[in-house]
Design a protein around this motif. Structure first.
Motif, mmCIF file in Angstrom:
data_model
loop_
_atom_site.group_PDB
_atom_site.id
_atom_site.type_symbol
_atom_site.label_atom_id
_atom_site.label_comp_id
_atom_site.label_asym_id
_atom_site.label_seq_id
_atom_site.Cartn_x
_atom_site.Cartn_y
_atom_site.Cartn_z
ATOM 1 N N GLU A 110 0.363 4.585 10.876
ATOM 2 C CA GLU A 110 0.538 5.820 10.128
ATOM 3 C C GLU A 110 1.222 6.900 10.961
ATOM 4 O O GLU A 110 1.807 7.843 10.411
ATOM 5 C CB GLU A 110 -0.811 6.311 9.605
ATOM 6 C CG GLU A 110 -1.399 5.384 8.544
ATOM 7 C CD GLU A 110 -2.468 6.021 7.685
ATOM 8 O OE1 GLU A 110 -2.791 7.211 7.916
ATOM 9 O OE2 GLU A 110 -2.960 5.349 6.763
ATOM 10 N N VAL B 212 3.726 -1.363 3.565
ATOM 11 C CA VAL B 212 3.269 0.015 3.362
ATOM 12 C C VAL B 212 4.452 0.897 3.001
ATOM 13 O O VAL B 212 5.567 0.694 3.488
ATOM 14 C CB VAL B 212 2.566 0.585 4.619
ATOM 15 C CG1 VAL B 212 1.248 -0.130 4.878
ATOM 16 C CG2 VAL B 212 3.458 0.513 5.850
ATOM 17 N N HIS C 74 -5.916 1.027 4.473
ATOM 18 C CA HIS C 74 -5.005 0.595 5.529
ATOM 19 C C HIS C 74 -5.767 -0.186 6.601
ATOM 20 O O HIS C 74 -5.316 -1.247 7.058
ATOM 21 C CB HIS C 74 -4.320 1.824 6.134
ATOM 22 C CG HIS C 74 -2.974 1.540 6.710
ATOM 23 N ND1 HIS C 74 -2.041 2.523 6.928
ATOM 24 C CD2 HIS C 74 -2.400 0.386 7.144
ATOM 25 C CE1 HIS C 74 -0.953 1.987 7.454
ATOM 26 N NE2 HIS C 74 -1.151 0.693 7.596
ATOM 27 N N ARG D 152 5.111 5.038 2.725
ATOM 28 C CA ARG D 152 4.568 6.380 2.933
ATOM 29 C C ARG D 152 4.946 7.289 1.765
ATOM 30 O O ARG D 152 6.054 7.209 1.229
ATOM 31 C CB ARG D 152 5.096 6.972 4.240
ATOM 32 C CG ARG D 152 4.411 8.279 4.649
ATOM 33 C CD ARG D 152 5.134 8.919 5.819
ATOM 34 N NE ARG D 152 5.122 8.086 6.997
ATOM 35 C CZ ARG D 152 4.247 8.196 8.009
ATOM 36 N NH1 ARG D 152 3.307 9.125 7.961
ATOM 37 N NH2 ARG D 152 4.329 7.405 9.066
ATOM 38 N N LEU E 275 0.833 -1.197 0.000
ATOM 39 C CA LEU E 275 0.000 0.000 0.000
ATOM 40 C C LEU E 275 0.872 1.252 0.000
ATOM 41 O O LEU E 275 1.715 1.437 0.877
ATOM 42 C CB LEU E 275 -0.903 0.021 1.236
ATOM 43 C CG LEU E 275 -1.711 1.309 1.460
ATOM 44 C CD1 LEU E 275 -2.730 1.513 0.338
ATOM 45 C CD2 LEU E 275 -2.401 1.284 2.825
ATOM 46 N N TYR F 179 0.640 5.062 0.702
ATOM 47 C CA TYR F 179 -0.325 5.834 1.484
ATOM 48 C C TYR F 179 0.280 7.151 1.947
ATOM 49 O O TYR F 179 1.500 7.356 1.893
ATOM 50 C CB TYR F 179 -0.766 5.032 2.724
ATOM 51 C CG TYR F 179 0.244 5.057 3.850
ATOM 52 C CD1 TYR F 179 0.102 5.946 4.919
ATOM 53 C CD2 TYR F 179 1.356 4.224 3.830
ATOM 54 C CE1 TYR F 179 1.050 5.982 5.935
ATOM 55 C CE2 TYR F 179 2.301 4.261 4.844
ATOM 56 C CZ TYR F 179 2.139 5.142 5.901
ATOM 57 O OH TYR F 179 3.091 5.194 6.898
#
Length: 204
Positions: free
Chosen positions: A202, A31, A19, A33, A7, A9
């Protein structure tokens, strides 16, 4: 071994529902960022090299292809993991009604944030108009929820992940209070372990 989903994100934006759902599935995933200001990946490289749309969420599948658009990704995750019961099965009116809600959240609610998020210097009149329009959508969501635990019954679905993010964003943008039923609904969702896990990831 199957390659985990990946992902792309950014914190606080509409990649959060994806998420959350990835945590709901309980399967390994990665993930990355993204800095939406610079369009750079935390691992190096440019978001444009991942998707020409240059926005998130973007989900890299096991075959290396990229899937975009929040509602589409959510539907894909639900349909490829039917044992998680995150959406009704295809072929019946329940699925049609479910997709109707998903499209409503995506097109009539989420996209209506544009006045506050992407319009260049909107007037106070424009912001008032947009807030009033959004408030009507919130009323529809409250009426749709009614006395149920979740938007589509007594079980959490991808609809709830999307609605959770959208309602939080609505409050942040307009400073408006939610109806009592939606306040209780949001509390239930915030207390869900997978939601807490997504927030923690996150914030890291």
């Amino acid at each position: 071994m199957t390659t985990p989903l990946k992902l792309f994100y950014a914190t606080g934006v509409c990649s959060l529902p994806v998420h959350i759902v990835l945590h709901e599935l309980g399967k390994p995933f990665e993930v990355i960022r993204v800095d939406l200001r610079t369009k750079k990946l935390a691992t190096g490289g440019d978001l444009a090299d991942v998707t020409p749309k240059s926005y998130v969420p973007a989900l890299e599948l096991a075959d290396g292809s990229i899937l975009t658009e929040t509602a589409v990704i959510l539907r894909y995750l639900a349909d490829t993991n039917p044992e998680a019961s995150l959406a009704p099965r295809h072929g019946g009116i329940d699925r049609v009604r479910f997709d109707e809600w998903l499209h409503f959240i995506s097109t009539e609610f989420h996209k209506a944030f544009a006045t506050f998020t992407i319009m260049d210097r909107p007037s106070e009149e424009s912001k008032r108009w947009a807030a009033e329009r959004l408030a009507k959508r919130v009323t529809l969501l409250a009426d749709g929820l009614g006395a149920r635990t979740y938007l589509f019954g007594d079980s959490f679905t991808v609809l709830d992940a999307y609605a959770f993010w959208a309602l939080r964003m609505y409050q942040a943008l307009t400073k408006a209070e939610l109806p009592e039923t939606l306040r209780a609904y949001m509390t239930r969702l915030r207390d869900r372990p997978t939601v807490r896990s997504a927030f923690a990831a996150e914030a890291a």
